[in-house]
Design a protein around this motif. Structure first.
Motif, short mmCIF file in Angstrom:
data_model
loop_
_atom_site.label_atom_id
_atom_site.label_comp_id
_atom_site.label_asym_id
_atom_site.label_seq_id
_atom_site.Cartn_x
_atom_site.Cartn_y
_atom_site.Cartn_z
N PHE A 100 0.83 -1.20 0.00
CA PHE A 100 0.00 0.00 0.00
C PHE A 100 0.87 1.25 0.00
CE2 PHE A 100 -1.59 3.41 2.80
CZ PHE A 100 -2.61 3.90 2.00
N ALA A 101 1.89 1.26 0.86
CA ALA A 101 2.75 2.44 0.99
C ALA A 101 3.48 2.74 -0.31
CB ALA A 101 3.74 2.24 2.12
N SER A 102 4.04 1.71 -0.94
CA SER A 102 4.85 1.94 -2.13
C SER A 102 4.03 2.10 -3.40
CB SER A 102 5.86 0.80 -2.30
OG SER A 102 5.17 -0.43 -2.47
N GLN A 103 2.97 1.29 -3.57
CA GLN A 103 2.24 1.27 -4.83
C GLN A 103 1.06 2.23 -4.87
OE1 GLN A 103 1.23 -2.82 -5.74
NE2 GLN A 103 3.26 -3.56 -5.16
N VAL A 104 0.43 2.46 -3.72
CA VAL A 104 -0.75 3.33 -3.70
C VAL A 104 -0.38 4.72 -3.21
CG1 VAL A 104 -3.10 3.65 -2.83
CG2 VAL A 104 -2.24 1.34 -3.31
N ALA A 105 0.21 4.80 -2.02
CA ALA A 105 0.58 6.10 -1.47
C ALA A 105 1.88 6.63 -2.07
CB ALA A 105 0.72 6.00 0.05
N GLN A 106 2.68 5.73 -2.66
CA GLN A 106 3.96 6.08 -3.28
C GLN A 106 4.92 6.73 -2.29
OE1 GLN A 106 2.77 8.39 -6.74
NE2 GLN A 106 2.48 6.52 -7.96
N THR A 107 5.00 6.09 -1.12
CA THR A 107 5.95 6.53 -0.10
C THR A 107 6.64 5.27 0.43
OG1 THR A 107 4.35 6.31 1.71
CG2 THR A 107 4.47 8.45 0.59
N SER A 108 7.50 5.45 1.40
CA SER A 108 8.17 4.29 2.00
C SER A 108 7.31 3.72 3.12
CB SER A 108 9.53 4.71 2.56
OG SER A 108 9.37 5.59 3.66
N ILE A 109 7.55 2.46 3.43
CA ILE A 109 6.83 1.83 4.52
C ILE A 109 7.22 2.47 5.85
CG2 ILE A 109 8.58 0.03 4.71
CD1 ILE A 109 4.80 -0.24 5.53
N GLN A 110 8.44 2.98 5.93
CA GLN A 110 8.88 3.65 7.16
C GLN A 110 8.04 4.90 7.42
OE1 GLN A 110 10.94 2.62 4.74
NE2 GLN A 110 12.07 0.96 5.78
N SER A 111 7.75 5.65 6.35
CA SER A 111 6.92 6.85 6.49
C SER A 111 5.52 6.49 6.96
CB SER A 111 6.85 7.61 5.17
OG SER A 111 8.13 8.05 4.77
N PHE A 112 4.97 5.40 6.39
CA PHE A 112 3.62 4.97 6.78
C PHE A 112 3.60 4.52 8.24
CE2 PHE A 112 0.22 1.55 6.63
CZ PHE A 112 -0.83 2.44 6.68
N ASN A 113 4.62 3.78 8.65
CA ASN A 113 4.69 3.31 10.04
C ASN A 113 4.84 4.48 11.00
OD1 ASN A 113 4.41 0.60 9.41
ND2 ASN A 113 6.62 0.27 9.20
N THR A 114 5.59 5.48 10.61
CA THR A 114 5.77 6.68 11.44
C THR A 114 4.42 7.39 11.63
OG1 THR A 114 8.04 6.98 10.72
CG2 THR A 114 6.93 8.89 11.67
N PHE A 115 3.64 7.43 10.54
CA PHE A 115 2.32 8.05 10.60
C PHE A 115 1.40 7.26 11.55
CE2 PHE A 115 -2.07 7.68 9.03
CZ PHE A 115 -2.50 9.00 9.22
N LEU A 116 1.44 5.95 11.46
CA LEU A 116 0.58 5.13 12.31
C LEU A 116 0.85 5.36 13.79
CD1 LEU A 116 0.57 1.70 10.40
CD2 LEU A 116 -1.16 3.50 10.36
N GLN A 117 2.10 5.70 14.11
CA GLN A 117 2.45 5.94 15.51
C GLN A 117 1.84 7.22 16.04
OE1 GLN A 117 6.73 5.81 15.65
NE2 GLN A 117 6.83 3.62 15.09
N THR A 118 1.37 8.07 15.16
CA THR A 118 0.78 9.33 15.59
C THR A 118 -0.73 9.20 15.84
OG1 THR A 118 0.26 10.07 13.33
CG2 THR A 118 2.47 10.56 14.18
#
Length: 346
Positions: free
Chosen positions: A327-345
């Motif tokens: 999802f992070a790479s193909q849909v949101a076009q970001t890194s999984i690290q960025s997505f995980n950082t967001f989830l922590q918020t």
């Protein structure tokens, strides 16, 4: 010393049984078996009784003691003695799961492989089911062995008469081990219910049955409530909820409240139209918290665009599919690290 012990025991027994002094006047009146527990200081006295049918007996067949199995029964103690259990293990039957089912242990131990099981296995194997599949079927529905072979053949012949292919029949039985426990009359009524309720053609009935055979034998009251939820509470048309049925039949077995909450989030918060949801019903089966996480991430990135006629379109189906990394790479076009950082918020 021995006299002292005998007197002590006599006094203990008098208090225990509340008997007159002359009732236990000699050591010969003591119970025959005295066992000293090495982990305690006191002496426990067990009165020898006449043999009971509940007593274990190594010389008897295990079938004879099956009716008296305790709730904590374990098949392991009988595997070496029982040919039936040994053959079931060869088939891949999970005895650990069977012993947890009510009434199953004594039922299984009461069977003989050659006369009560073998022909059932041959019948299933001749249909095209693998040994592994047969093991799963017997693990989930051991009471299929209660069914008369002639009845099972009739139920299989019924499917053949309704033009189900051999591959369909194998899939139906493999995915729904309880299918053959229903009479042909019951199955006919259930298939008729779906055909009439959803205006299905014969081919659509066969397609639905092979795709999700558990749905056909599922609690019909629950299915009717699912229809009400989709049609009345969500607002789908007859054609739309028929499309949902054929594409994602499992939704009709889902929890109604959870299904409605997911729909409300899709339609009211994400602004996904009913027509779009009906075209890609997988979105309704997504867990709500997962849907919320991914949608809010796209909002943070300012990438929420669900109009296929506009640039940057993102299909709602892509939001609910795949791993977080995909999802992070193909849909949101970001890194999984960025997505995980967001989830922590959150």
């Amino acid at each position: 010393m021995n006299n002292f012990i005998n007197k002590t025991l006599l006094n203990s027994l008098k208090r225990l049984y509340k008997t007159p002094n002359n009732a236990l006047s000699s050591a010969s009146s003591l119970p025959d078996v005295i066992v000293q527990n090495q982990h305690e200081n006191d002496i426990k006295i067990y009165k020898k009784q006449t043999p009971s049918v509940l007593d274990p007996c190594d010389d008897e067949e295990v079938q004879h003691i099956a009716p008296y199995l305790k709730p904590t029964f374990n098949f392991a103690a009988y595997v070496n003695k029982s040919e039936t259990l040994q053959e079931l293990v060869k088939l891949g039957v999970n005895l650990h799961k069977l012993e947890k089912k009510t009434d199953v242990p004594e039922f299984i131990l009461g069977l003989k492989f050659e006369t009560d099981i073998k022909e059932h296995v041959i019948l299933l194997h001749d249909l095209g089911l693998t040994v592994e599949q047969i093991g799963v079927i017997l693990t989930k529905n051991p009471f299929i062995l209660k069914e008369c072979l002639d009845d099972l053949k009739v139920r299989i012949n019924y499917l053949e008469s309704k033009k189900f292919t051999a591959e369909m029949i194998v899939r139906i039985i493999a995915l729904n081990p309880f299918w053959l426990s229903f009479s042909t009359r019951d199955i006919d009524k259930k298939l008729g219910f779906f055909q009439k309720t959803f205006s299905l053609t014969g081919d659509e009935v066969r397609y639905l049955t092979a795709k999700q055979p558990k749905l056909i034998t599922y609690n019909q009251r629950h299915i009717k409530k699912s229809i009400f939820t989709l049609k009345e509470e969500m607002g789908f048309t007859d054609e739309e909820y028929k499309r949902i049925l054929l594409q994602k039949p499992r939704l009709f077995m889902n929890d109604h409240k959870k299904l409605l909450k997911t729909f409300e989030y899709l339609h009211n918060t994400m602004k996904i139209s009913l027509e779009t949801i009906a075209q890609m019903p997988d979105v309704l089966g997504c867990r709500l918290f997962r849907l919320q996480q991914r949608f809010e991430y796209l909002q943070r990135l300012n990438k929420v665009q669900f109009n296929p006629k506009q640039p940057g379109y993102i299909s709602p189906a892509l939001i609910v599919s795949g791993s977080d990394s995909e999802f992070a790479s193909q849909v949101a076009q970001t890194s999984i690290q960025s997505f995980n950082t967001f989830l922590q918020t959150l």
